[in-house]
Design an enzyme around this catalytic site. Structure first.
Site, PDB file in Angstrom:
ATOM      1  N   THR A  91       9.274  -2.978   5.348  1.00 32.31           N
ATOM      2  CA  THR A  91       7.971  -2.324   5.321  1.00 32.31           C
ATOM      3  C   THR A  91       7.006  -2.926   4.307  1.00 32.31           C
ATOM      4  OG1 THR A  91       8.884  -0.664   3.800  1.00 32.31           O
ATOM      5  CG2 THR A  91       8.852  -0.129   6.156  1.00 32.31           C
ATOM      6  N   ARG A  92       7.524  -3.607   3.293  1.00 39.32           N
ATOM      7  CA  ARG A  92       6.649  -4.272   2.330  1.00 39.32           C
ATOM      8  C   ARG A  92       7.253  -5.616   1.977  1.00 39.32           C
ATOM      9  NH1 ARG A  92       5.167  -2.050  -2.790  1.00 39.32           N
ATOM     10  NH2 ARG A  92       3.067  -2.819  -2.484  1.00 39.32           N
TER      11      ARG A  92
ATOM     12  N   LEU B 263      10.237  -6.104  -0.624  1.00 42.21           N
ATOM     13  CA  LEU B 263      10.029  -5.155  -1.711  1.00 42.21           C
ATOM     14  C   LEU B 263      10.451  -3.740  -1.339  1.00 42.21           C
ATOM     15  CD1 LEU B 263       6.520  -6.263  -3.055  1.00 42.21           C
ATOM     16  CD2 LEU B 263       8.781  -6.959  -3.866  1.00 42.21           C
ATOM     17  N   SER B 264      10.312  -3.388  -0.069  1.00 44.46           N
ATOM     18  CA  SER B 264      10.650  -2.032   0.342  1.00 44.46           C
ATOM     19  C   SER B 264      11.008  -2.034   1.818  1.00 44.46           C
ATOM     20  CB  SER B 264       9.464  -1.086   0.089  1.00 44.46           C
ATOM     21  OG  SER B 264       9.826   0.251   0.354  1.00 44.46           O
ATOM     22  N   SER B 265      11.859  -1.092   2.199  1.00 41.95           N
ATOM     23  CA  SER B 265      12.278  -1.034   3.599  1.00 41.95           C
ATOM     24  C   SER B 265      12.628   0.398   3.970  1.00 41.95           C
ATOM     25  CB  SER B 265      13.492  -1.938   3.835  1.00 41.95           C
ATOM     26  OG  SER B 265      14.615  -1.467   3.102  1.00 41.95           O
TER      27      SER B 265
END
Length: 328
Positions: free
Chosen positions: A89-90, A97-99
């Site tokens: 997601t990022r 960085l993010s999921s």
């Protein structure tokens, strides 16, 4: 159109895809020990938490999003949102960085958290907000706190949660420090990989609290005795998450340079790589290999962690047995 206001065709597609995901998780047995979680996954729309995400493509990542001008690509976005797979997601400069985690793994972790009605839960790593929404659906908004170090992540998680009708407490802070203003907690769940067990979490937990966190490519389940002591074993499940940002970090490949002299069957074996990560800084690679061979390739459930007064250590079979080593 936005991801929060789908046209009827995409809304129907989302409902159908969500039902298929629930059947797939059901078949996996992830929530067999606590089937109440099925209702949460049936009710919380995952696509609201991933208005865009990235999939691997030649040369990098391809973005899928709910406002793509192409109807076919919007349908691909909806279908992808309900795959039993993690979603990036990022991404920044090629670094994840993010999921949003794999739904069946989320279901397994929520089941293993062993929540009871009335439990106050702290989530470390807000991510998209989807996991907090599942917790809020089960327990109610007032009992759920989710934190993240990144203000962009917490703000987007807050928006996603509101769109789905949930309003748990979302805090921007270093997860390694917990959230003292919302303590005490009955359960703590981390959705990022730890390299150390923060003692601040124990201090913010009630006696008997359960902490569930990714650690060394596995999932450790700790029972808190008091502010200075917690202990537990790893689950059978493997788990790969983005590392916790803030607090103490170590490189999971810390010992890679010492692997050349070890047999390939060990170097390539997932359980040995788990042991290497768990023993990084505590045992040399050849010592880890000797243990692994002597104990006939032990499974994750034989390992555990103890947080005691003044020290933290990992162990095989028995916290006071012959196989122990220090942790950060």
């Amino acid at each position: 159109m936005s991801a929060h206001t789908l046209d009827h065709g995409l809304d129907d597609l989302a409902a159908t895809a969500r039902a298929a995901l629930v059947r797939e998780i059901d078949a996996s047995g992830a929530w067999d020990a606590d089937p109440v979680w099925r209702d949460a996954f049936e009710s919380v729309p995952r696509h609201l938490f991933v208005p865009y995400y990235y999939v691997g493509a030649l040369g990098g990542y391809e973005r899928r999003w709910g406002e793509d001008p192409s109807p076919r690509r919007r349908e691909d976005w909806v279908r992808g949102a309900y795959l039993d797979a993690p979603l990036a997601t990022r991404v920044r400069d090629g670094e994840l960085l993010s999921s949003s985690s794999q739904p069946s793994l989320m279901a397994k972790m929520l089941t293993e958290l062993e929540v009871r009605d009335g439990d106050a839960v702290l989530e470390i790593g807000a991510g998209t907000g989807y996991n907090a929404a599942l917790l809020s659906h089960r327990l109610g908004d007032d009992l759920v706190t989710t934190v993240d170090l990144d203000a962009e992540i917490t703000e987007s998680a807050r928006r996603h949660l509101a769109a789905a009708g949930h309003h748990p407490t979302v805090v921007t802070c270093d997860g390694a420090r917990g959230c003292p203003e919302r303590a005490p907690f009955d359960r703590v769940i981390a959705t990022c990989t730890l390299s150390a067990i923060p003692r601040t979490w124990l201090a913010q937990c009630r006696p008997g609290a359960r902490i569930l966190a990714p650690f060394a490519t596995g999932l450790i389940a700790l029972r808190v005795r008091d502010t200075g002591h917690a202990e537990g074993r790893f689950l059978h499940t493997s788990a790969y998450f983005v590392p916790l940002r803030g607090g103490t970090r170590t490189d999971p490949e810390l010992q890679a340079a010492g692997l050349e002299g070890l047999p390939r069957r060990a170097r390539d074996h997932e359980l040995f790589r788990f042991l290497l990560t768990l023993t990084a800084g505590g045992l040399a690679p050849d010592e880890a290999y000797a243990l692994w061979e002597h104990e006939t390739w032990p499974v994750r459930e034989r390992y555990g962690i103890t947080v005691g007064e003044g020290r933290t250590w990992a162990w095989l079979d028995d916290p006071e047995g012959p196989y122990t080593w220090p942790l950060p």
